[in-house]
Design an enzyme around this catalytic site. Structure first.
Site, mmCIF file in Angstrom:
data_model
loop_
_atom_site.group_PDB
_atom_site.id
_atom_site.type_symbol
_atom_site.label_atom_id
_atom_site.label_comp_id
_atom_site.label_asym_id
_atom_site.label_seq_id
_atom_site.Cartn_x
_atom_site.Cartn_y
_atom_site.Cartn_z
ATOM 1 N N ALA A 38 0.819 -1.211 0.000
ATOM 2 C CA ALA A 38 0.000 0.000 0.000
ATOM 3 C C ALA A 38 0.854 1.263 0.000
ATOM 4 O O ALA A 38 1.702 1.448 0.882
ATOM 5 C CB ALA A 38 -0.926 0.014 1.204
ATOM 6 N N GLY A 43 6.079 1.157 5.936
ATOM 7 C CA GLY A 43 6.965 0.134 5.370
ATOM 8 C C GLY A 43 7.156 0.297 3.872
ATOM 9 O O GLY A 43 8.281 0.185 3.365
ATOM 10 N N CYS A 44 6.076 0.575 3.168
ATOM 11 C CA CYS A 44 6.173 0.728 1.712
ATOM 12 C C CYS A 44 6.936 1.993 1.349
ATOM 13 O O CYS A 44 7.669 2.022 0.359
ATOM 14 C CB CYS A 44 4.777 0.729 1.098
ATOM 15 N N THR A 45 6.807 3.019 2.171
ATOM 16 C CA THR A 45 7.577 4.246 1.948
ATOM 17 C C THR A 45 9.059 3.977 2.150
ATOM 18 O O THR A 45 9.895 4.372 1.325
ATOM 19 C CB THR A 45 7.082 5.371 2.881
ATOM 20 N N SER A 48 10.287 1.845 -0.867
ATOM 21 C CA SER A 48 10.297 2.608 -2.116
ATOM 22 C C SER A 48 11.373 3.686 -2.106
ATOM 23 O O SER A 48 12.024 3.930 -3.128
ATOM 24 C CB SER A 48 8.916 3.226 -2.354
#
Length: 150
Positions: A38, A43-45, A48
Site C-alpha cells: 500500500a 513500510g512501503c515508503t 520505495s
C-alpha cells in the site's frame, strides 16, 4: 513465480495514467519489479525510498526499477510526487498482475505481498526476494544479483 520461470508480459497504467508493458521496460535491460502492499504506508515508503536512493547503483547495472501495488493511479501519483520517485509506479487495482506473479492475498486491506522479482531481458526470473518486514532487503538483494550477473 520462481527463479527460471518466464515472467508474464502485462500492461498496467503508471502513476501518470500511461499504459506501460513489461516487455517495453525489458527492451532496455533487466527490470526489478517490486510489489508492495500500500502506497503512503510506513513500510512501503521505506522500501520505495530505498529503491529511489539506489538510483545510481541500479543505473550502473543497467536495470530499471518498477513498483507495483493495488493502489489507484491517483494514489500512486501522490506517493511518487511526495517522495520524488524517479521510476514508475504501476496501478494493479484488481490484482490481475499480482495474481499472475503469485503475490495476491485474499484478505484486506493488504492484498499484495511484499515481493521483488529480478527479471532478465529475456523475461526469465533471475531472483525472487521475499521479506514482509526487511524493507531494504529487496533493493539490496536485487542489486547483488545484478552485479554478480555482470
Amino acid at each position: 513465480m520462481q527463479i527460471g520461470d518466464l515472467a508474464p508480459d502485462f500492461s498496467l497504467a503508471d502513476d501518470q495514467g500511461v499504459e506501460r508493458r513489461l516487455s517495453d521496460f525489458l527492451a532496455d535491460g533487466p527490470v526489478v519489479l517490486f510489489f508492495y502492499p500500500a502506497a503512503m504506508t510506513s513500510g512501503c515508503t521505506a522500501e520505495s525510498c530505498h529503491f529511489r536512493d539506489l538510483a545510481a547503483e541500479f543505473a550502473a547495472v543497467g536495470a530499471q526499477r518498477v513498483g507495483i501495488s493495488p493502489d489507484a493511479v491517483s494514489k500512486q501519483r501522490e506517493f511518487s510526487a511526495k517522495h520524488s520517485f524517479d521510476y514508475p509506479l504501476l496501478s494493479d487495482v484488481d490484482g490481475v498482475v499480482a495474481k499472475q506473479f503469485g503475490v495476491w492475498r485474499r484478505f484486506v486491506p493488504l492484498h499484495t505481498k511484499r515481493q521483488t522479482f529480478v527479471i532478465g531481458p529475456d523475461r526469465r526470473v533471475l531472483e525472487v526476494v521475499k521479506s514482509e518486514l526487511n524493507f531494504t532487503a529487496h533493493a539490496d538483494v536485487a542489486l547483488k544479483v545484478l552485479r554478480e550477473r555482470g
